[in-house]
Design an enzyme around this catalytic site. Structure first.
Site, short mmCIF file in Angstrom:
data_model
loop_
_atom_site.label_atom_id
_atom_site.label_comp_id
_atom_site.label_asym_id
_atom_site.label_seq_id
_atom_site.Cartn_x
_atom_site.Cartn_y
_atom_site.Cartn_z
N LEU A 27 0.84 -1.21 0.00
CA LEU A 27 0.00 0.00 0.00
C LEU A 27 0.87 1.25 0.00
O LEU A 27 0.85 2.05 0.94
CB LEU A 27 -1.01 0.00 1.15
N THR A 28 1.67 1.40 -1.04
CA THR A 28 2.37 2.66 -1.27
C THR A 28 1.32 3.67 -1.74
O THR A 28 0.13 3.35 -1.79
CB THR A 28 3.41 2.50 -2.40
N THR A 53 7.70 -5.31 -18.53
CA THR A 53 7.24 -4.23 -19.39
C THR A 53 8.04 -4.17 -20.69
O THR A 53 9.21 -4.58 -20.71
CB THR A 53 7.37 -2.88 -18.64
N ASP A 54 7.43 -3.63 -21.74
CA ASP A 54 8.17 -3.45 -23.00
C ASP A 54 9.29 -2.43 -22.85
O ASP A 54 10.20 -2.37 -23.68
CB ASP A 54 7.21 -3.04 -24.13
N GLU A 55 9.22 -1.62 -21.76
CA GLU A 55 10.22 -0.56 -21.61
C GLU A 55 11.63 -1.10 -21.40
O GLU A 55 12.61 -0.38 -21.58
CB GLU A 55 9.82 0.40 -20.48
N TYR A 107 13.46 3.49 -13.95
CA TYR A 107 12.36 2.51 -13.85
C TYR A 107 12.63 1.31 -14.74
O TYR A 107 12.62 0.16 -14.28
CB TYR A 107 11.02 3.17 -14.25
N SER A 108 12.87 1.55 -16.03
CA SER A 108 13.02 0.40 -16.94
C SER A 108 14.29 -0.38 -16.63
O SER A 108 14.34 -1.60 -16.84
CB SER A 108 12.96 0.84 -18.40
N LYS A 120 13.40 -2.74 -13.89
CA LYS A 120 12.57 -3.85 -14.40
C LYS A 120 13.43 -4.84 -15.20
O LYS A 120 13.25 -6.06 -15.11
CB LYS A 120 11.42 -3.32 -15.26
N LEU A 159 -0.51 9.05 -18.01
CA LEU A 159 -1.05 9.96 -19.02
C LEU A 159 -2.58 9.99 -19.10
O LEU A 159 -3.19 11.06 -19.01
CB LEU A 159 -0.46 9.60 -20.40
N ASP A 161 10.38 18.52 -21.91
CA ASP A 161 10.34 17.07 -22.15
C ASP A 161 10.88 16.30 -20.94
O ASP A 161 11.68 16.84 -20.16
CB ASP A 161 11.17 16.74 -23.41
N ARG A 162 10.45 15.05 -20.83
CA ARG A 162 10.99 14.13 -19.81
C ARG A 162 12.47 13.86 -20.15
O ARG A 162 12.80 13.70 -21.32
CB ARG A 162 10.17 12.85 -19.88
N GLY A 193 15.62 11.83 -20.96
CA GLY A 193 15.84 10.49 -21.53
C GLY A 193 14.58 9.86 -22.12
O GLY A 193 14.46 8.63 -22.17
P1 NAD Z 1 0.84 0.56 -9.86
O1 NAD Z 1 1.89 1.55 -9.50
O2 NAD Z 1 -0.54 1.03 -10.14
O3 NAD Z 1 0.71 -0.51 -8.68
C1 NAD Z 1 1.83 -1.06 -8.05
C2 NAD Z 1 1.36 -1.76 -6.77
O4 NAD Z 1 2.50 -2.37 -6.16
C3 NAD Z 1 0.75 -0.82 -5.73
O5 NAD Z 1 -0.43 -1.37 -5.20
C4 NAD Z 1 1.83 -0.72 -4.65
O6 NAD Z 1 1.30 -0.50 -3.35
C5 NAD Z 1 2.49 -2.08 -4.78
N1 NAD Z 1 3.90 -2.09 -4.31
C6 NAD Z 1 4.90 -1.24 -4.67
N2 NAD Z 1 6.04 -1.59 -4.02
C7 NAD Z 1 5.75 -2.68 -3.26
C8 NAD Z 1 6.51 -3.49 -2.38
N3 NAD Z 1 7.80 -3.24 -2.14
N4 NAD Z 1 5.89 -4.54 -1.78
C9 NAD Z 1 4.57 -4.79 -2.00
N5 NAD Z 1 3.81 -4.03 -2.81
C10 NAD Z 1 4.39 -2.99 -3.43
O7 NAD Z 1 1.45 -0.27 -11.08
P2 NAD Z 1 0.70 -0.97 -12.30
O8 NAD Z 1 0.57 0.02 -13.40
O9 NAD Z 1 -0.47 -1.68 -11.80
O10 NAD Z 1 1.82 -2.01 -12.75
C11 NAD Z 1 1.86 -3.33 -12.21
C12 NAD Z 1 3.03 -4.07 -12.80
O11 NAD Z 1 2.89 -4.11 -14.22
C13 NAD Z 1 4.37 -3.41 -12.55
O12 NAD Z 1 5.31 -4.42 -12.28
C14 NAD Z 1 4.69 -2.68 -13.84
O13 NAD Z 1 6.08 -2.60 -14.04
C15 NAD Z 1 4.04 -3.61 -14.86
N6 NAD Z 1 3.58 -2.98 -16.11
C16 NAD Z 1 2.80 -1.86 -16.07
C17 NAD Z 1 2.33 -1.31 -17.27
C18 NAD Z 1 1.42 -0.11 -17.28
O14 NAD Z 1 1.13 0.43 -18.36
N7 NAD Z 1 0.91 0.34 -16.15
C19 NAD Z 1 2.68 -1.90 -18.49
C20 NAD Z 1 3.48 -3.06 -18.49
C21 NAD Z 1 3.92 -3.58 -17.28
P1 TYD Z 2 3.12 7.42 -18.73
O1 TYD Z 2 1.64 7.27 -18.63
O2 TYD Z 2 3.87 8.01 -17.59
O3 TYD Z 2 3.70 5.98 -19.13
P2 TYD Z 2 5.20 5.55 -19.62
O4 TYD Z 2 6.14 6.65 -19.31
O5 TYD Z 2 5.45 4.34 -18.79
O6 TYD Z 2 5.07 5.27 -21.08
O7 TYD Z 2 3.42 8.31 -20.01
C1 TYD Z 2 2.95 7.95 -21.28
C2 TYD Z 2 3.49 8.95 -22.27
O8 TYD Z 2 2.88 10.23 -22.01
C3 TYD Z 2 4.99 9.19 -22.16
O9 TYD Z 2 5.52 9.37 -23.46
C4 TYD Z 2 5.10 10.47 -21.36
C5 TYD Z 2 3.87 11.24 -21.74
N1 TYD Z 2 3.30 12.15 -20.70
C6 TYD Z 2 3.03 13.50 -21.00
O10 TYD Z 2 3.25 13.96 -22.13
N2 TYD Z 2 2.52 14.28 -20.01
C7 TYD Z 2 2.26 13.82 -18.76
O11 TYD Z 2 1.82 14.62 -17.88
C8 TYD Z 2 2.51 12.43 -18.47
C9 TYD Z 2 2.25 11.86 -17.12
C10 TYD Z 2 3.03 11.63 -19.48
#
Ligand code: NAD
Ligand code: TYD
Length: 354
Positions: A36-37, A136-138, A161-162, A165, A201, A290-291, A293
């Site tokens: 529960l972060t 993740t694809d990242e 992050y990537s 992962k 986003l 821009d972000r 990297g």
């Molecule tokens: P999210 O940030 O919404 O949820 C992450 C969850 O993990 C939260 O409930 C948090 O409390 C819990 N958590 C974090 N650190 C923890 C720890 N140390 N111990 C126990 N719980 C912990 O993330 P999401 O978008 O649901 O992504 C879930 C997984 O899918 C991740 O591994 C992410 O890398 C992967 N993923 C996400 C996407 C995407 O588009 N969101 C795409 C591909 C893969």
């Molecule tokens: P995000 O949802 O953070 O996913 P990821 O970085 O894992 O792909 O961002 C998706 C795309 O949207 C990414 O190219 C960054 C861009 N973005 C914005 O342009 N503005 C924003 O406020 C956010 C959060 C993301």
């Protein structure tokens, strides 16, 4: 009855996975370990409260004793690790927690699973066990205008992050190569749908549009992501867990590449029409710094999971984005609970210098 340790399932994808699995399997046990972060939210699991097939445990995947005790208590068949710090922008500000949760947490789960499932004397694994890492694809880095990420594409992550992962994926593969651990890795593209934290986003833009707030588009907005409706991802994870060949990686994506600016303009148009609100227009768009990297393009080749497991995405983007916008409009209270309090501080800090 199959018993699963699922981690991080109070977050976006994990909570959708809980809903998906409970709907699909009348007999199942899902033990959900989540720290529960800020991203974990028990409101995401409100409608499964009281369902004996889902047990929630608050705790850290890095906690050795806790994970050990869960294995001893439940004798899991599967571990599916969703838990992670998941936001690229946060990883740029504070990379350490990404190493801790995403890398150390994964290694702890692997070790505990190995202790529970491996007979070191006989050098054999208990039948039917599997560890699935939700990746993740990242991890593949960024693409140019041509080509797609294949499972054989070399890992080349750019953000903290990537990188965390990718590192976790390498440990998972190391446990397979070194000890013969039964594993799978799924690498999915960007998800969207219900219960996503509004730092990402799509929910961020829906919330800002609704409140006539500026829409911060990073750089030129021409970065491309390959969007998949979250339920299609859940279906893929279930199929890989129950049918994936041990030791294999599966890419998950639906060939739905869109530039960010297209996503933002779609949300503006949809909400303008739906809410009949002329205060909603493209004038809200603000191109900001821009972000660092920033990966230019992601694109998945899903041929392997389609051919080997028969997975295909059921929700086209045009339908998925409408379902998603509907969901956020219908769950105002959910959004309000998240965006009051700490979220405001996060938003100001992240966006003040952009
Ligand atoms: P999210 O940030 O919404 O949820 C992450 C969850 O993990 C939260 O409930 C948090 O409390 C819990 N958590 C974090 N650190 C923890 C720890 N140390 N111990 C126990 N719980 C912990 O993330 P999401 O978008 O649901 O992504 C879930 C997984 O899918 C991740 O591994 C992410 O890398 C992967 N993923 C996400 C996407 C995407 O588009 N969101 C795409 C591909 C893969
Ligand atoms: P995000 O949802 O953070 O996913 P990821 O970085 O894992 O792909 O961002 C998706 C795309 O949207 C990414 O190219 C960054 C861009 N973005 C914005 O342009 N503005 C924003 O406020 C956010 C959060 C993301």
């Amino acid at each position: 009855m199959k018993k699963y340790l699922i981690t991080g399932c109070a977050g976006f994808i994990g909570s959708n996975f809980v809903h998906y699995m409970l709907k699909k399997y009348p007999e199942i046990l899902l033990v959900n370990l989540d720290k529960l972060t800020y991203a974990g939210n028990l409101e995401n699991l409100k409608d499964v409260e009281g369902d004996p097939r889902h047990v929630f445990v608050q705790g850290d995947i890095c906690d050795k004793e806790l994970v050990e005790s869960l294995f001893a208590k439940y004798d899991f068949d599967y571990v599916i690790n969703f838990a992670a710090e998941s936001h690229v922008d946060r990883s740029i500000k504070n990379p350490e927690i990404f190493v801790q949760s995403n890398v150390m947490g994964t290694v702890n789960l692997l070790q505990r699973a190995k202790e529970a499932w491996y007979d070191a004397d006989a050098k054999t694994w208990k039948e039917g066990k599997k560890y699935l890492q939700v990746s993740t694809d990242e991890v593949y880095g960024a693409l140019g205008a041509e080509g797609f990420f294949m499972e054989t594409t070399p890992l080349c992550p750019h953000s903290p992050y990537s990188s965390s992962k990718a590192s976790a994926d390498m440990f998972v593969m190391a446990f397979h190569d070194t000890y013969g651990m039964p594993i799978n890795i799924t690498r999915c593209s960007n998800n969207y749908g219900p219960y996503q934290f509004p730092e990402k986003l799509i929910p961020l833009m829906i919330n800002n549009v609704k409140h006539h707030k500026q829409l911060p588009v990073y750089g030129d907005g021409m970065q491309i992501r390959d969007w998949l409706y979250v339920e299609d991802h859940c279906k893929a994870i279930d199929m890989v867990c129950n049918g994936g060949k041990v030791g294999e990686v599966y890419n998950v994506g639906g060939h739905n590449e869109r530039p960010n600016i297209f996503i933002v303009k779609t949300i503006i148009e949809q909400l303008h029409d739906r809410l009949k609100d002329d205060g909603i227009s493209e004038d809200l768009i603000k191109h900001v710094a821009d972000r660092l990297g920033h990966d230019r393009r992601y694109g998945i080749d899903p041929t392997k999971i389609k051919n080997d497991l028969g997975w295909y995405p059921e929700t086209p983007f045009e339908k998925g984005i409408v379902l998603t916008i509907d969901w956020y409009l219908d769950h105002e209270e959910w959004m309000e609970h998240i965006t009051s309090g700490n979220y405001q501080k996060y938003y100001e800090e992240m966006y003040k210098n952009k």
